[in-house]
Write an enzyme that holds these catalytic residues in place. Sequence first.
Site, PDB file in Angstrom:
ATOM      1  N   PHE A  88       6.831   0.554 -41.396  1.00 45.43           N
ATOM      2  CA  PHE A  88       6.092   1.729 -40.917  1.00 45.43           C
ATOM      3  C   PHE A  88       4.878   2.027 -41.787  1.00 45.43           C
ATOM      4  CE2 PHE A  88      10.377   2.840 -39.381  1.00 45.43           C
ATOM      5  CZ  PHE A  88      10.075   3.059 -38.059  1.00 45.43           C
ATOM      6  N   GLU A 134       9.519  11.171 -27.790  1.00 46.17           N
ATOM      7  CA  GLU A 134      10.783  10.934 -28.521  1.00 46.17           C
ATOM      8  C   GLU A 134      10.716   9.637 -29.320  1.00 46.17           C
ATOM      9  OE1 GLU A 134      13.697  12.785 -28.224  1.00 46.17           O
ATOM     10  OE2 GLU A 134      13.386  13.999 -26.419  1.00 46.17           O
ATOM     11  N   GLY A 185       0.823  -1.215   0.000  1.00 43.58           N
ATOM     12  CA  GLY A 185       0.000   0.000   0.000  1.00 43.58           C
ATOM     13  C   GLY A 185       0.851   1.256   0.000  1.00 43.58           C
TER      14      GLY A 185
HETATM   15  P1  TGC Z   1      12.667   8.603 -43.010  1.00 40.68           P
HETATM   16  O1  TGC Z   1      12.425   8.602 -44.480  1.00 40.68           O
HETATM   17  O2  TGC Z   1      13.032   7.327 -42.338  1.00 40.68           O
HETATM   18  O3  TGC Z   1      13.795   9.662 -42.622  1.00 40.68           O
HETATM   19  C1  TGC Z   1      13.803  10.978 -43.160  1.00 40.68           C
HETATM   20  C2  TGC Z   1      15.233  11.482 -43.165  1.00 40.68           C
HETATM   21  O4  TGC Z   1      15.735  11.542 -41.821  1.00 40.68           O
HETATM   22  C3  TGC Z   1      16.894  10.672 -41.685  1.00 40.68           C
HETATM   23  N1  TGC Z   1      16.777  10.065 -40.353  1.00 40.68           N
HETATM   24  C4  TGC Z   1      17.504  10.462 -39.298  1.00 40.68           C
HETATM   25  N2  TGC Z   1      18.471  11.380 -39.174  1.00 40.68           N
HETATM   26  C5  TGC Z   1      19.012  11.562 -37.952  1.00 40.68           C
HETATM   27  N3  TGC Z   1      18.608  10.881 -36.866  1.00 40.68           N
HETATM   28  C6  TGC Z   1      17.624   9.959 -36.950  1.00 40.68           C
HETATM   29  N4  TGC Z   1      17.219   9.321 -35.843  1.00 40.68           N
HETATM   30  C7  TGC Z   1      17.032   9.703 -38.198  1.00 40.68           C
HETATM   31  N5  TGC Z   1      16.054   8.878 -38.646  1.00 40.68           N
HETATM   32  C8  TGC Z   1      15.914   9.104 -39.953  1.00 40.68           C
HETATM   33  C9  TGC Z   1      16.783   9.689 -42.807  1.00 40.68           C
HETATM   34  O5  TGC Z   1      18.041   9.163 -43.140  1.00 40.68           O
HETATM   35  C10 TGC Z   1      16.201  10.562 -43.907  1.00 40.68           C
HETATM   36  O6  TGC Z   1      17.261  11.383 -44.397  1.00 40.68           O
HETATM   37  P2  TGC Z   1      17.316  11.844 -45.942  1.00 40.68           P
HETATM   38  O7  TGC Z   1      18.627  12.527 -46.087  1.00 40.68           O
HETATM   39  O8  TGC Z   1      17.180  10.574 -46.745  1.00 40.68           O
HETATM   40  O9  TGC Z   1      16.143  12.752 -46.148  1.00 40.68           O
HETATM   41  O10 TGC Z   1      11.382   9.264 -42.322  1.00 40.68           O
HETATM   42  P3  TGC Z   1       9.910   8.714 -42.123  1.00 40.68           P
HETATM   43  O11 TGC Z   1       8.975   9.812 -42.495  1.00 40.68           O
HETATM   44  O12 TGC Z   1       9.731   7.397 -42.801  1.00 40.68           O
HETATM   45  O13 TGC Z   1       9.812   8.533 -40.516  1.00 40.68           O
HETATM   46  C11 TGC Z   1      10.599   7.620 -39.856  1.00 40.68           C
HETATM   47  C12 TGC Z   1      10.258   7.556 -38.351  1.00 40.68           C
HETATM   48  C13 TGC Z   1       8.853   7.020 -38.131  1.00 40.68           C
HETATM   49  C14 TGC Z   1      11.247   6.610 -37.712  1.00 40.68           C
HETATM   50  C15 TGC Z   1      10.419   8.919 -37.692  1.00 40.68           C
HETATM   51  O14 TGC Z   1       9.672   9.874 -38.289  1.00 40.68           O
HETATM   52  C16 TGC Z   1      10.208   8.917 -36.206  1.00 40.68           C
HETATM   53  O15 TGC Z   1      11.213   8.778 -35.481  1.00 40.68           O
HETATM   54  N6  TGC Z   1       8.966   9.108 -35.647  1.00 40.68           N
HETATM   55  C17 TGC Z   1       8.782   9.322 -34.212  1.00 40.68           C
HETATM   56  C18 TGC Z   1       8.521  10.793 -33.979  1.00 40.68           C
HETATM   57  C19 TGC Z   1       9.171  11.300 -32.752  1.00 40.68           C
HETATM   58  O16 TGC Z   1      10.089  10.719 -32.187  1.00 40.68           O
HETATM   59  N7  TGC Z   1       8.698  12.435 -32.286  1.00 40.68           N
HETATM   60  C20 TGC Z   1       9.298  13.060 -31.129  1.00 40.68           C
HETATM   61  C21 TGC Z   1       8.793  14.462 -30.944  1.00 40.68           C
HETATM   62  S1  TGC Z   1       9.796  15.432 -29.870  1.00 40.68           S
HETATM   63  C22 TGC Z   1       9.527  14.809 -28.358  1.00 40.68           C
HETATM   64  O17 TGC Z   1       8.862  13.871 -28.137  1.00 40.68           O
HETATM   65  C23 TGC Z   1      10.224  15.507 -27.274  1.00 40.68           C
HETATM   66  S2  TGC Z   1       9.877  14.922 -25.682  1.00 40.68           S
HETATM   67  C24 TGC Z   1      11.096  15.759 -24.908  1.00 40.68           C
HETATM   68  C25 TGC Z   1      11.156  15.587 -23.471  1.00 40.68           C
HETATM   69  O18 TGC Z   1      10.282  16.131 -22.755  1.00 40.68           O
HETATM   70  O19 TGC Z   1      12.163  14.973 -22.986  1.00 40.68           O
HETATM   71  P1  FAD Z   2       0.447   8.319 -32.452  1.00 40.57           P
HETATM   72  O1  FAD Z   2       1.506   8.618 -33.433  1.00 40.57           O
HETATM   73  O2  FAD Z   2      -0.959   8.692 -32.785  1.00 40.57           O
HETATM   74  O3  FAD Z   2       0.529   6.807 -32.038  1.00 40.57           O
HETATM   75  C1  FAD Z   2      -0.543   6.119 -31.383  1.00 40.57           C
HETATM   76  C2  FAD Z   2      -0.152   4.627 -31.331  1.00 40.57           C
HETATM   77  O4  FAD Z   2      -0.011   4.116 -32.648  1.00 40.57           O
HETATM   78  C3  FAD Z   2       1.188   4.394 -30.631  1.00 40.57           C
HETATM   79  O5  FAD Z   2       1.125   3.233 -29.853  1.00 40.57           O
HETATM   80  C4  FAD Z   2       2.154   4.186 -31.788  1.00 40.57           C
HETATM   81  O6  FAD Z   2       3.260   3.367 -31.437  1.00 40.57           O
HETATM   82  C5  FAD Z   2       1.264   3.501 -32.801  1.00 40.57           C
HETATM   83  N1  FAD Z   2       1.742   3.664 -34.174  1.00 40.57           N
HETATM   84  C6  FAD Z   2       1.879   4.817 -34.875  1.00 40.57           C
HETATM   85  N2  FAD Z   2       2.376   4.597 -36.094  1.00 40.57           N
HETATM   86  C7  FAD Z   2       2.572   3.243 -36.188  1.00 40.57           C
HETATM   87  C8  FAD Z   2       3.085   2.377 -37.178  1.00 40.57           C
HETATM   88  N3  FAD Z   2       3.547   2.849 -38.365  1.00 40.57           N
HETATM   89  N4  FAD Z   2       3.120   1.059 -36.918  1.00 40.57           N
HETATM   90  C9  FAD Z   2       2.713   0.574 -35.741  1.00 40.57           C
HETATM   91  N5  FAD Z   2       2.218   1.343 -34.748  1.00 40.57           N
HETATM   92  C10 FAD Z   2       2.153   2.660 -34.963  1.00 40.57           C
HETATM   93  N6  FAD Z   2       6.579  16.375 -28.995  1.00 40.57           N
HETATM   94  C11 FAD Z   2       7.337  17.438 -29.392  1.00 40.57           C
HETATM   95  O7  FAD Z   2       7.420  17.727 -30.575  1.00 40.57           O
HETATM   96  N7  FAD Z   2       7.998  18.183 -28.473  1.00 40.57           N
HETATM   97  C12 FAD Z   2       7.939  17.931 -27.125  1.00 40.57           C
HETATM   98  O8  FAD Z   2       8.570  18.630 -26.338  1.00 40.57           O
HETATM   99  C13 FAD Z   2       7.132  16.843 -26.693  1.00 40.57           C
HETATM  100  N8  FAD Z   2       6.978  16.601 -25.358  1.00 40.57           N
HETATM  101  C14 FAD Z   2       6.087  15.642 -24.951  1.00 40.57           C
HETATM  102  C15 FAD Z   2       5.770  15.531 -23.576  1.00 40.57           C
HETATM  103  C16 FAD Z   2       4.834  14.596 -23.165  1.00 40.57           C
HETATM  104  C17 FAD Z   2       4.478  14.503 -21.718  1.00 40.57           C
HETATM  105  C18 FAD Z   2       4.223  13.731 -24.124  1.00 40.57           C
HETATM  106  C19 FAD Z   2       3.218  12.692 -23.668  1.00 40.57           C
HETATM  107  C20 FAD Z   2       4.517  13.852 -25.450  1.00 40.57           C
HETATM  108  C21 FAD Z   2       5.431  14.811 -25.896  1.00 40.57           C
HETATM  109  N9  FAD Z   2       5.690  15.011 -27.261  1.00 40.57           N
HETATM  110  C22 FAD Z   2       6.467  16.063 -27.677  1.00 40.57           C
HETATM  111  C23 FAD Z   2       4.934  14.251 -28.264  1.00 40.57           C
HETATM  112  C24 FAD Z   2       5.430  12.833 -28.453  1.00 40.57           C
HETATM  113  O9  FAD Z   2       6.635  12.797 -29.129  1.00 40.57           O
HETATM  114  C25 FAD Z   2       4.335  12.054 -29.180  1.00 40.57           C
HETATM  115  O10 FAD Z   2       3.278  11.861 -28.239  1.00 40.57           O
HETATM  116  C26 FAD Z   2       4.819  10.730 -29.721  1.00 40.57           C
HETATM  117  O11 FAD Z   2       5.759  10.916 -30.747  1.00 40.57           O
HETATM  118  C27 FAD Z   2       3.644   9.869 -30.247  1.00 40.57           C
HETATM  119  O12 FAD Z   2       2.792  10.592 -31.064  1.00 40.57           O
HETATM  120  P2  FAD Z   2       1.207  10.548 -30.787  1.00 40.57           P
HETATM  121  O13 FAD Z   2       0.989  10.844 -29.348  1.00 40.57           O
HETATM  122  O14 FAD Z   2       0.558  11.431 -31.778  1.00 40.57           O
HETATM  123  O15 FAD Z   2       0.798   9.045 -31.015  1.00 40.57           O
END
Ligand code: TGC
Ligand code: FAD
Length: 401
Positions: free
Chosen positions: A400, A380, A357
């Site tokens: 993807f 991220e 608890g």
């Molecule tokens: P894709 O075609 O695979 O890639 C596009 C271009 O990017 C290059 N690339 C990278 N470069 C550097 N680092 C990486 N990790 C890279 N991954 C890919 C790639 O080589 C390509 O380059 P070029 O020269 O050919 O144009 O792109 P896609 O559209 O198919 O997407 C791939 C995918 C799904 C893996 C990517 O978009 C992804 O990682 N999605 C997740 C989104 C995400 O992580 N969002 C985070 C938002 S920020 C956040 O959450 C902050 S929280 C902060 C906190 O509070 O701590």
């Molecule tokens: P979606 O993309 O809608 O995904 C929903 C579900 O579908 C997930 O389980 C995912 O894995 C799944 N899914 C999506 N695509 C596929 C696929 N191709 N195949 C299989 N499964 C799939 N973003 C910023 O830019 N800057 C920030 O500072 C930042 N801070 C954040 C702080 C907090 C507290 C939180 C919760 C989020 C933050 N984010 C930020 C956003 C964060 O990066 C997104 O929430 C995250 O990338 C997922 O996007 P979404 O929430 O739209 O989920």
Amino acid sequence: MAARTDNFISPDYFNVDELLTEEQKLIRESVRNYVKKEISPIIEDYAQKAEFPQHIVKQLGDLGCFGPTVPVEYGGGGLDYISYGLMMQELERGDSGVRSTASVQGSLVMFPIYAYGSEEQRKKYLPKLASGECLGCFGLTEPDHGSDPSSMLTNFKPARPAGGDAGDHVILNGAKMWISNAPFSQVAVVWAKNEQGEIQGLIVERGMEGFTTPTTHGKWSLRASATGELVFDNVKVPKQNIFPNVKGLKGPLGCLTKARYGIAWGAIGAAMDCYDTALRYSLEREQFGKPIGGFQLQQKKLAEMVTEITKAQLLNWRLGVLMSDGSATPQQVSMAKRNACEVAANICRDARQMLGGMGITGEYPVMRHMMNLESVITYEGTHDIHLLITGMDVTGLNAFK
Ligand code: TGC
Ligand code: FAD
């Protein structure tokens, strides 16, 4: 809530410390002491109230937690990646939200300004961001585009004064969601599409007309971190605020690689705190006439926790070496981020159960870590997205789309 006394002892089952330099150990010690003195006593209270402890921004700057790998001439620490990882581990041992503040500022705001910015942009923003005088945020995610940022709708066009030429500004429209630090930030690094549909980064400053940052309320996770939206309604942004040195999704993804690396270390910090708490509790709490740590079921949990922490510590250390020599791949970073989040989430959940608890109260840090990790495993790049990155890397096949 009474201030918590933090007696944390770090698990190091395989003497990973021997792999660290004296400088790295000193850096870790200074952040660990800071967390014990300034974060642990207050953080539960802030999390319960869902408030961001704004005063820590300056403290984190003074401690060198903002941009530790950015060169010293721009106010950064000029440190190696293991030092940076250890800092993130210690901050998240305190709270994921505190590490988030540092990750965003260092990896998602300072890094792009340093790597993609003009010399003027570097000089104007980096020293103030490094010192904590100025707080930044990173806008990539949109309400309808999270895992798939390349489909973003936020866009900018040259301002076209009637009868004039293109002018010195662009007009930014769109909205970003889930943005850490947004409500308190003075600057935002925003990713948006230009008229050709190419993704570019812009520095948007608080006070620009049409730019607002509404707070996101009602979170059960990362409650001590401020999250908000970035709304752009015909915001006039000077052209000189556009990053000149990158175009395309590789810009924001390059920043994410740095931040995901920090999370790999950070999440293990949270796991270490939960393990340490559960171990102590199991030796103090008696049931059926003996400490619960003497029961096999509880020992199984502790043994598995320390095994997973040790494996992750070694993985992180090795990745740190690869990052420092510039040979780490983004896919390796994805594996480490995913592994750390999974390990940490499981450990926090088991630790919470071990505390019975008491585990659901703020007397102990465990439930707070457990809830925080639900965000860490999502932002991220979600857990599934990182799995697909590894899947594509080993098979060469894109699952993807
Ligand atoms: P894709 O075609 O695979 O890639 C596009 C271009 O990017 C290059 N690339 C990278 N470069 C550097 N680092 C990486 N990790 C890279 N991954 C890919 C790639 O080589 C390509 O380059 P070029 O020269 O050919 O144009 O792109 P896609 O559209 O198919 O997407 C791939 C995918 C799904 C893996 C990517 O978009 C992804 O990682 N999605 C997740 C989104 C995400 O992580 N969002 C985070 C938002 S920020 C956040 O959450 C902050 S929280 C902060 C906190 O509070 O701590
Ligand atoms: P979606 O993309 O809608 O995904 C929903 C579900 O579908 C997930 O389980 C995912 O894995 C799944 N899914 C999506 N695509 C596929 C696929 N191709 N195949 C299989 N499964 C799939 N973003 C910023 O830019 N800057 C920030 O500072 C930042 N801070 C954040 C702080 C907090 C507290 C939180 C919760 C989020 C933050 N984010 C930020 C956003 C964060 O990066 C997104 O929430 C995250 O990338 C997922 O996007 P979404 O929430 O739209 O989920």
